[in-house]
Design a protein around this motif. Structure first.
Motif, PDB file in Angstrom:
ATOM      1  N   VAL A  92      13.119 -19.948 -65.002  1.00  0.00           N
ATOM      2  CA  VAL A  92      14.369 -20.680 -65.197  1.00  0.00           C
ATOM      3  C   VAL A  92      15.567 -19.785 -64.887  1.00  0.00           C
ATOM      4  N   THR A  93      15.534 -18.549 -65.369  1.00  0.00           N
ATOM      5  CA  THR A  93      16.650 -17.646 -65.090  1.00  0.00           C
ATOM      6  C   THR A  93      16.829 -17.459 -63.591  1.00  0.00           C
ATOM      7  N   ALA A  94      15.706 -17.432 -62.873  1.00  0.00           N
ATOM      8  CA  ALA A  94      15.801 -17.185 -61.433  1.00  0.00           C
ATOM      9  C   ALA A  94      16.476 -18.343 -60.701  1.00  0.00           C
ATOM     10  N   VAL A  95      16.386 -19.558 -61.225  1.00  0.00           N
ATOM     11  CA  VAL A  95      16.883 -20.706 -60.460  1.00  0.00           C
ATOM     12  C   VAL A  95      18.185 -21.280 -61.003  1.00  0.00           C
ATOM     13  N   VAL A  96      18.810 -20.607 -61.973  1.00  0.00           N
ATOM     14  CA  VAL A  96      20.045 -21.178 -62.527  1.00  0.00           C
ATOM     15  C   VAL A  96      21.109 -21.453 -61.452  1.00  0.00           C
ATOM     16  N   PRO A  97      21.361 -20.533 -60.511  1.00  0.00           N
ATOM     17  CA  PRO A  97      22.347 -20.871 -59.472  1.00  0.00           C
ATOM     18  C   PRO A  97      21.977 -22.139 -58.711  1.00  0.00           C
ATOM     19  N   ALA A  98      20.703 -22.292 -58.400  1.00  0.00           N
ATOM     20  CA  ALA A  98      20.269 -23.491 -57.679  1.00  0.00           C
ATOM     21  C   ALA A  98      20.455 -24.738 -58.539  1.00  0.00           C
ATOM     22  N   LEU A  99      20.265 -24.593 -59.864  1.00  0.00           N
ATOM     23  CA  LEU A  99      20.471 -25.739 -60.752  1.00  0.00           C
ATOM     24  C   LEU A  99      21.946 -26.131 -60.790  1.00  0.00           C
ATOM     25  N   VAL A 100      22.832 -25.136 -60.767  1.00  0.00           N
ATOM     26  CA  VAL A 100      24.261 -25.456 -60.731  1.00  0.00           C
ATOM     27  C   VAL A 100      24.589 -26.212 -59.445  1.00  0.00           C
ATOM     28  N   ASN A 101      23.937 -25.824 -58.352  1.00  0.00           N
ATOM     29  CA  ASN A 101      24.156 -26.554 -57.105  1.00  0.00           C
ATOM     30  C   ASN A 101      23.704 -28.004 -57.227  1.00  0.00           C
ATOM     31  N   ILE A 102      22.612 -28.233 -57.923  1.00  0.00           N
ATOM     32  CA  ILE A 102      22.169 -29.612 -58.157  1.00  0.00           C
ATOM     33  C   ILE A 102      23.241 -30.364 -58.940  1.00  0.00           C
ATOM     34  N   MET A 103      23.829 -29.678 -59.913  1.00  0.00           N
ATOM     35  CA  MET A 103      24.854 -30.334 -60.716  1.00  0.00           C
ATOM     36  C   MET A 103      26.055 -30.717 -59.848  1.00  0.00           C
ATOM     37  N   ILE A 104      26.437 -29.849 -58.927  1.00  0.00           N
ATOM     38  CA  ILE A 104      27.539 -30.187 -58.008  1.00  0.00           C
ATOM     39  C   ILE A 104      27.179 -31.449 -57.221  1.00  0.00           C
ATOM     40  N   ALA A 105      25.950 -31.476 -56.722  1.00  0.00           N
ATOM     41  CA  ALA A 105      25.513 -32.639 -55.955  1.00  0.00           C
ATOM     42  C   ALA A 105      25.557 -33.897 -56.809  1.00  0.00           C
ATOM     43  N   VAL A 106      25.123 -33.781 -58.077  1.00  0.00           N
ATOM     44  CA  VAL A 106      25.112 -34.950 -58.960  1.00  0.00           C
ATOM     45  C   VAL A 106      26.528 -35.485 -59.142  1.00  0.00           C
ATOM     46  N   ILE A 107      27.486 -34.588 -59.368  1.00  0.00           N
ATOM     47  CA  ILE A 107      28.857 -35.030 -59.593  1.00  0.00           C
ATOM     48  C   ILE A 107      29.370 -35.809 -58.389  1.00  0.00           C
ATOM     49  N   LYS A 108      29.062 -35.316 -57.192  1.00  0.00           N
ATOM     50  CA  LYS A 108      29.527 -36.022 -56.004  1.00  0.00           C
ATOM     51  C   LYS A 108      28.775 -37.337 -55.812  1.00  0.00           C
ATOM     52  N   GLU A 109      27.478 -37.330 -56.189  1.00  0.00           N
ATOM     53  CA  GLU A 109      26.687 -38.553 -56.032  1.00  0.00           C
ATOM     54  C   GLU A 109      27.177 -39.677 -56.932  1.00  0.00           C
ATOM     55  N   THR A 110      27.852 -39.342 -58.040  1.00  0.00           N
ATOM     56  CA  THR A 110      28.282 -40.412 -58.957  1.00  0.00           C
ATOM     57  C   THR A 110      29.198 -41.405 -58.257  1.00  0.00           C
ATOM     58  N   THR A 111      29.840 -40.991 -57.150  1.00  0.00           N
ATOM     59  CA  THR A 111      30.694 -41.941 -56.436  1.00  0.00           C
ATOM     60  C   THR A 111      29.893 -43.131 -55.922  1.00  0.00           C
ATOM     61  N   LEU A 112      28.586 -42.939 -55.704  1.00  0.00           N
ATOM     62  CA  LEU A 112      27.759 -44.040 -55.219  1.00  0.00           C
ATOM     63  C   LEU A 112      27.649 -45.157 -56.252  1.00  0.00           C
ATOM     64  N   LEU A 113      27.914 -44.822 -57.521  1.00  0.00           N
ATOM     65  CA  LEU A 113      27.822 -45.844 -58.565  1.00  0.00           C
ATOM     66  C   LEU A 113      28.757 -47.009 -58.284  1.00  0.00           C
ATOM     67  N   SER A 114      29.924 -46.730 -57.664  1.00  0.00           N
ATOM     68  CA  SER A 114      30.878 -47.804 -57.418  1.00  0.00           C
ATOM     69  C   SER A 114      30.281 -48.848 -56.475  1.00  0.00           C
ATOM     70  N   VAL A 115      29.316 -48.410 -55.630  1.00  0.00           N
ATOM     71  CA  VAL A 115      28.727 -49.346 -54.678  1.00  0.00           C
ATOM     72  C   VAL A 115      27.919 -50.421 -55.401  1.00  0.00           C
ATOM     73  N   ILE A 116      27.238 -50.060 -56.487  1.00  0.00           N
ATOM     74  CA  ILE A 116      26.467 -51.076 -57.201  1.00  0.00           C
ATOM     75  C   ILE A 116      27.289 -51.686 -58.325  1.00  0.00           C
ATOM     76  N   GLY A 117      28.587 -51.427 -58.341  1.00  0.00           N
ATOM     77  CA  GLY A 117      29.453 -52.156 -59.267  1.00  0.00           C
ATOM     78  C   GLY A 117      29.653 -51.490 -60.606  1.00  0.00           C
ATOM     79  N   VAL A 118      29.298 -50.224 -60.716  1.00  0.00           N
ATOM     80  CA  VAL A 118      29.625 -49.505 -61.945  1.00  0.00           C
ATOM     81  C   VAL A 118      30.991 -48.863 -61.733  1.00  0.00           C
ATOM     82  N   ASN A 119      31.816 -48.909 -62.771  1.00  0.00           N
ATOM     83  CA  ASN A 119      33.229 -48.585 -62.640  1.00  0.00           C
ATOM     84  C   ASN A 119      33.476 -47.080 -62.779  1.00  0.00           C
ATOM     85  N   ASP A 120      32.940 -46.280 -61.853  1.00  0.00           N
ATOM     86  CA  ASP A 120      33.148 -44.834 -61.960  1.00  0.00           C
ATOM     87  C   ASP A 120      34.525 -44.461 -61.436  1.00  0.00           C
ATOM     88  N   LEU A 121      34.792 -43.195 -61.246  1.00  0.00           N
ATOM     89  CA  LEU A 121      36.115 -42.744 -60.816  1.00  0.00           C
ATOM     90  C   LEU A 121      36.534 -43.414 -59.503  1.00  0.00           C
TER      91      LEU A 121
END
Lengths: 365, 266
Positions: free
Chosen positions: A287-316
């Protein structure tokens, strides 16, 4: 052969100081060759033109006050009045006004956690950070939904940045444990389990997230028993969790592979069971070895949340787009553009902060 | 959890088999890696307190042999008895491996210390989480063995901060903390810088002088001559010659051992 014996030791000396003049060094960087010099000039010019235009549009000719599209005539300047006047929809969505303190509490708690994460001493264990990111969304969820003494607020009324924050954190909190489970499953001795985990990960990695979201939003209700009322928000969360679990599984798999065979053998020879060896020896290192990669996943997740608006969820993104269609603001295309630019700036701020943090974690090792 | 039956997990590890009962007994052990016949008809008995040297050219199966003793490698034919635990080739289970490893220690060529733990944690993790010893007791043990290998001042360091020789001494202390009845050494000095070999050999020698049963794979022939009760020469997965050290080194019988020793002295 002649003989050599050193009688007087050589004392250490300082390294020579780079005496090149600043101007010379500057010229080497920008004008290494005529072609590079031309390129430097062209790029600088292009940057200045773009920056000047943006400055004119975003600051000089911008409209700051007003409560309807009348405040923003023409498209010479940005319509920040739109953002200022509609602060509530893009911050918290349709959350009840008398319960807003709950939303503020979430933002404040997250800000405190983030400050602690960044300021924490370098030697401190990174696993506590991960634990915080798993516990926090659960607390947020309970606080925002309410119940008991707190009046209940359905997730359908959440929105904007609040929703983006909650979805991002909840995805992180669910996708990480599931992903770890999948990664361990792929290493299992049992072929059926191994095959199922591998198939799931490969399937998720081969399908666009948008398709997964559409399936969760439209196809899934047909498979669920009649009358089971699983909200759109919950279904979207599940889709996000499963999709990103597959991403996290690949990251964890790499981390597990990075822990050498010798570690497991040493754990065996000091009398640890397989489970204890995994928990005490293998996982902490993986786990310690992959923490930077996990943070990168988190960045991707934050950007992916914009897709929620496509299915009608009221995100940013959804909040801003819906705002541009609301009665007072409809008509001027410049308004929606301003909204999009504002969104880009918000995402830029959040994600670049995360990515800087990730780079710092990498440098620390 | 696959714990062995309670009788196997008692924390009184110094109950040694009676005199004459071998600590390690291999009967007709055969092992293959795929089609490659790595160990061939291995018969070997190690008595309590005995120090056995194993040497041979690389690829001769000497590492594999000691790794079979604590079941890090499975074998396909034969029977193995280690510290009273009987294992047939067909019954190499996790429980058997655990039972054996709680009685047998091992020192690796690459040390294999746990890099995310301090020296003290490295020593305590086995007794606490493997044998169920109390933290206090495990700490006492760790301090005792660290003292013995002369590393009391390194207690809170991480392995990466230690020299190779110090790491290997910590590894020896770590395995002693589990209070094994026999310790296996798999080329313990082979990856050390020359000036660090001696500190490790001295630690092993003092261990031998206290009557620890040891199986040692090494190329340190001077050390072997001083310490070993018996020396074994292996080639191509077979035991070629077993002899007391003096006969082994001075009057080797098999031509292959003669060649091998000749190459060492060249």
């Amino acid at each position: 052969m002649t003989r050599f014996v050193r009688r007087t030791p050589i004392e250490p000396r300082h390294a020579p100081v780079d005496a090149t003049a600043a101007l010379v060094r500057w010229r080497r960087i920008w004008f290494a060759s005529p072609a590079m010099g031309t390129l430097s000039l062209l790029l600088t010019a292009a940057f200045i033109v773009c920056a000047w235009r943006f400055f004119q549009w975003a600051i000089v000719h911008a409209h700051w006050r007003g409560s309807s599209s009348d405040a923003c005539p023409g498209d010479a300047g940005a319509c920040w009045a739109f953002i200022v006047a509609r602060w509530k929809p893009w911050l918290v969505g349709d959350y009840p006004s008398d319960q807003l303190w709950r939303a503020w509490a979430c933002f404040a708690t997250f800000a405190l956690l983030w400050i602690w994460v960044v300021r924490r001493p370098p030697a401190a264990s990174v696993q506590r950070v991960l634990l915080g990111f798993i516990l926090l969304p659960i607390a947020f969820f309970l606080l925002l939904v309410g119940g008991g003494p707190l009046p209940a607020v359905a997730p359908a009324r959440w929105g904007g940045l609040l929703l983006t924050l909650v979805v991002s954190l909840a995805t992180f909190a669910t996708a990480l444990p599931i992903g770890l489970g999948l990664a361990l499953g792929r290493r299992s001795r049992r072929p059926v389990l191994r095959g199922l985990c591998a198939a799931f990960v490969e399937a998720m990695r081969s399908v666009p997230l948008l398709a997964v979201l559409f399936i969760a939003a439209t196809l899934l209700p047909m498979f669920l028993p009649n009358g089971s009322n699983v909200g759109l928000f919950a279904r979207a969360l599940v889709a996000f969790a499963l999709f990103n679990a597959a991403m996290a599984a690949e990251v964890f798999r790499g981390g597990l592979q990075a822990v050498g065979r010798g570690q497991l053998e040493a754990a065996t020879t000091v009398g640890l069971s397989d489970f204890a060896a995994l928990r005490l020896i293998v996982l902490p290192q993986a786990v310690t070895a992959v923490v930077p990669a996990l943070v990168n996943i988190m960045i991707a997740v934050i950007k992916e949340t914009t897709l929620l608006s496509v299915i009608g969820v009221n995100d940013l993104l959804g909040a801003v787009e819906n705002g541009a269609k609301s009665p007072g603001w409809v008509g001027e295309p410049n308004i929606l553009t301003s909204g999009h630019v504002f969104l880009a700036l918000v995402y830029l701020a959040v994600c670049s902060a995360l990515s800087r943090y990730s780079r710092r974690l990498e440098a620390r090792r | 959890m696959n714990r062995p039956d309670p009788g196997m997990t008692t924390t009184t590890p110094h109950v040694r088999p009676g005199p004459g009962v071998p600590v390690v007994e291999m009967r007709g052990i055969n092992k293959w890696y795929g089609a490659f016949h790595a160990l061939r008809d291995i018969d070997l008995q190690v008595a309590p307190g005995e120090r056995v040297l194993i040497c041979g050219p690389s690829g001769s199966g000497k590492s594999t042999l000691v790794r079979v003793v604590n079941l890090l490698e499975p074998f396909q034919q034969g029977r193995l008895q280690v510290c009273g635990v009987e294992i047939g080739a067909e019954a190499i289970t996790r429980a058997a491996r655990l039972a054996v490893n709680r009685r047998v220690g091992m020192v690796f060529q690459q040390f294999n210390l746990f890099p995310h733990m301090t020296v003290l944690q490295n020593l305590m993790v086995g007794p606490v989480w493997g044998a169920g010893v109390s933290r206090h007791e495990a700490r006492q043990r760790a301090l005792r063995y660290l003292e013995r290998v002369g590393l009391m001042d390194q207690i809170d360091k991480h392995p990466a901060q230690l020299s190779g020789g110090q790491q290997q001494r910590v590894a020896i202390a770590r395995t002693l903390c589990t209070q094994p009845q026999v310790v296996l050494f798999d080329e313990p000095t082979a990856s050390l810088d020359p000036e660090m070999v001696n500190e490790v050999l001295q630690t092993m020698e003092s261990l031998a002088s206290e009557g620890m049963t040891m199986l040692i794979v090494t190329h340190e022939m001077g050390f072997a001559r001083r310490v070993a009760d018996r020396a074994i020469f292996m080639d191509q997965g077979q035991i070629i010659e077993i002899a007391p050290p003096d006969d082994f080194f001075d009057r080797p019988q098999s031509p292959r051992l003669q060649t091998f020793l000749g190459q060492l002295h060249a």
